[in-house]
Design an enzyme around this catalytic site. Structure first.
Site, PDB file in Angstrom:
ATOM      1  N   CYS A  73       0.875  -1.174   0.000  1.00  0.00           N
ATOM      2  CA  CYS A  73       0.000   0.000   0.000  1.00  0.00           C
ATOM      3  C   CYS A  73       0.907   1.218   0.000  1.00  0.00           C
ATOM      4  O   CYS A  73       1.746   1.367   0.897  1.00  0.00           O
ATOM      5  CB  CYS A  73      -0.861  -0.025   1.264  1.00  0.00           C
ATOM      6  SG  CYS A  73      -1.848   1.459   1.524  1.00  0.00           S
ATOM      7  N   CYS A 184      -0.203   4.067  -6.343  1.00  0.00           N
ATOM      8  CA  CYS A 184      -1.225   3.514  -5.439  1.00  0.00           C
ATOM      9  C   CYS A 184      -1.496   2.126  -5.968  1.00  0.00           C
ATOM     10  O   CYS A 184      -1.672   1.949  -7.186  1.00  0.00           O
ATOM     11  CB  CYS A 184      -2.495   4.368  -5.486  1.00  0.00           C
ATOM     12  SG  CYS A 184      -3.921   3.621  -4.657  1.00  0.00           S
TER      13      CYS A 184
HETATM   14  N1  DGL Z   1      -3.943   0.993  -2.066  1.00  0.00           N
HETATM   15  C1  DGL Z   1      -3.651   2.139  -1.275  1.00  0.00           C
HETATM   16  C2  DGL Z   1      -2.366   2.800  -1.757  1.00  0.00           C
HETATM   17  O1  DGL Z   1      -1.574   2.155  -2.380  1.00  0.00           O
HETATM   18  C3  DGL Z   1      -4.585   3.225  -1.091  1.00  0.00           C
HETATM   19  C4  DGL Z   1      -5.967   3.419  -1.119  1.00  0.00           C
HETATM   20  C5  DGL Z   1      -6.505   4.081   0.138  1.00  0.00           C
HETATM   21  O2  DGL Z   1      -6.609   3.377   1.144  1.00  0.00           O
HETATM   22  O3  DGL Z   1      -6.844   5.280   0.076  1.00  0.00           O
HETATM   23  O4  DGL Z   1      -2.128   3.951  -1.499  1.00  0.00           O
END
Ligand code: DGL
Length: 274
Positions: A73, A184
């Site tokens: 993440c 992301c």
């Molecule tokens: N998948 C998460 C990232 O890579 C983010 C999404 C979120 O929780 O806002 O930042």
């Protein structure tokens, strides 16, 4: 050789793009994936809050005896990676650095765009990582506030999503970047649409693929791969509704999606305060 599993977490289904790449590249490994779906999204949250969630989850996964922890993440990496590494006695890797390396190697005009959540952009971590590798780069960070939430809800093609993506990609085209980091782990799920909006002259750096590449390198260099002759297993934990996680997750993982268990947020909070 090390037969223990690899732990991985994200705020939701985005990290499944990383797991997907790892399952293909490291078929011998076992994985435990935790999606913090009960507290999704991380993007609008403060750095302090994301850090406390990340510490709870990391502690939970380490208690399951994982040999490597992957922060799949970007928001959690940007807010908490060095902070977790200082506090926990474990091998922990994350996003940001692998994609930054790939972006610096890819760009020709040294103008790089970064699409990411508000938390990731606000942390300044991509600017630091990219400029640390090439101090002469021009970095254009673009916050994309609603993109991850739409994808998390299973939307990859609605007119609203396309309009939001158009408004996020337009300033990057305007800035003349030739490389855009999908900063992301949710965004690789809409790669074709982003590529269409940005135009084929712009190279996209897929965070999932780059993180998976780093996982492979770490396993090899540390000599902690599992037996290459075996087929690994993988399982899931989530903090929100299991059925919703399975429904969206199965579509995004593109592999069988079984062995899913709910972990209560209370349980994570108790670990975090121990
Ligand atoms: N998948 C998460 C990232 O890579 C983010 C999404 C979120 O929780 O806002 O930042």
């Amino acid at each position: 050789m090390d037969p223990r599993p690899i732990g991985m977490f994200d705020s939701g289904v985005g990290g499944l793009t990383v797991l997907h790449e790892c399952l293909v590249a490291q078929p011998q490994e076992d994985f435990i994936y935790l999606g913090d779906t009960g507290r999704f999204p991380y993007g609008p949250r403060s750095i302090e809050e994301i850090r406390s969630f990340a510490l709870q989850i990391a502690s939970h996964l380490l208690a399951l005896d994982v040999k490597l922890l992957v922060v799949a993440c970007n928001s959690a990496t940007a807010a908490a990676l060095p902070w977790l590494q200082e506090r926990l006695d474990a091998a922990i890797i994350g996003a940001v650095h692998p994609e930054s390396e790939a972006a610096v190697q890819t760009t020709r005009n040294r103008r790089v765009g970064v699409m990411a959540t508000e938390a990731t952009v606000a942390s300044g971590s991509y600017q630091r990582a990219l400029l640390g590798l090439d101090a002469g780069l021009e970095v254009h960070p673009q916050p994309c506030p609603s993109l991850a939430s739409m994808i998390q809800a299973g939307d990859v093609s609605s007119p609203e999503l396309v309009e939001a993506a158009r408004s996020y990609t337009a300033p990057l085209k305007q800035a003349g970047v030739d490389t855009v980091v999908l900063g992301c782990t949710h965004y690789p799920l809409v790669t074709p649409m982003l590529q269409r909006l940005l135009g084929k002259g712009i190279k996209l750096i897929n965070s999932a693929r780059e993180i998976a590449r780093e996982v492979g390198e770490v396993l090899e260099r540390k000599g902690i791969e599992n037996d290459p002759g075996r087929e690994g297993e993988y399982s899931f934990l989530c903090t929100g509704d299991v059925d919703a996680f399975v429904e969206v997750g199965a579509r995004f993982l593109q592999m069988p999606f079984e062995r899913v268990r709910r972990v209560e947020i209370d349980e994570l909070e108790r670990i975090g305060t121990r």
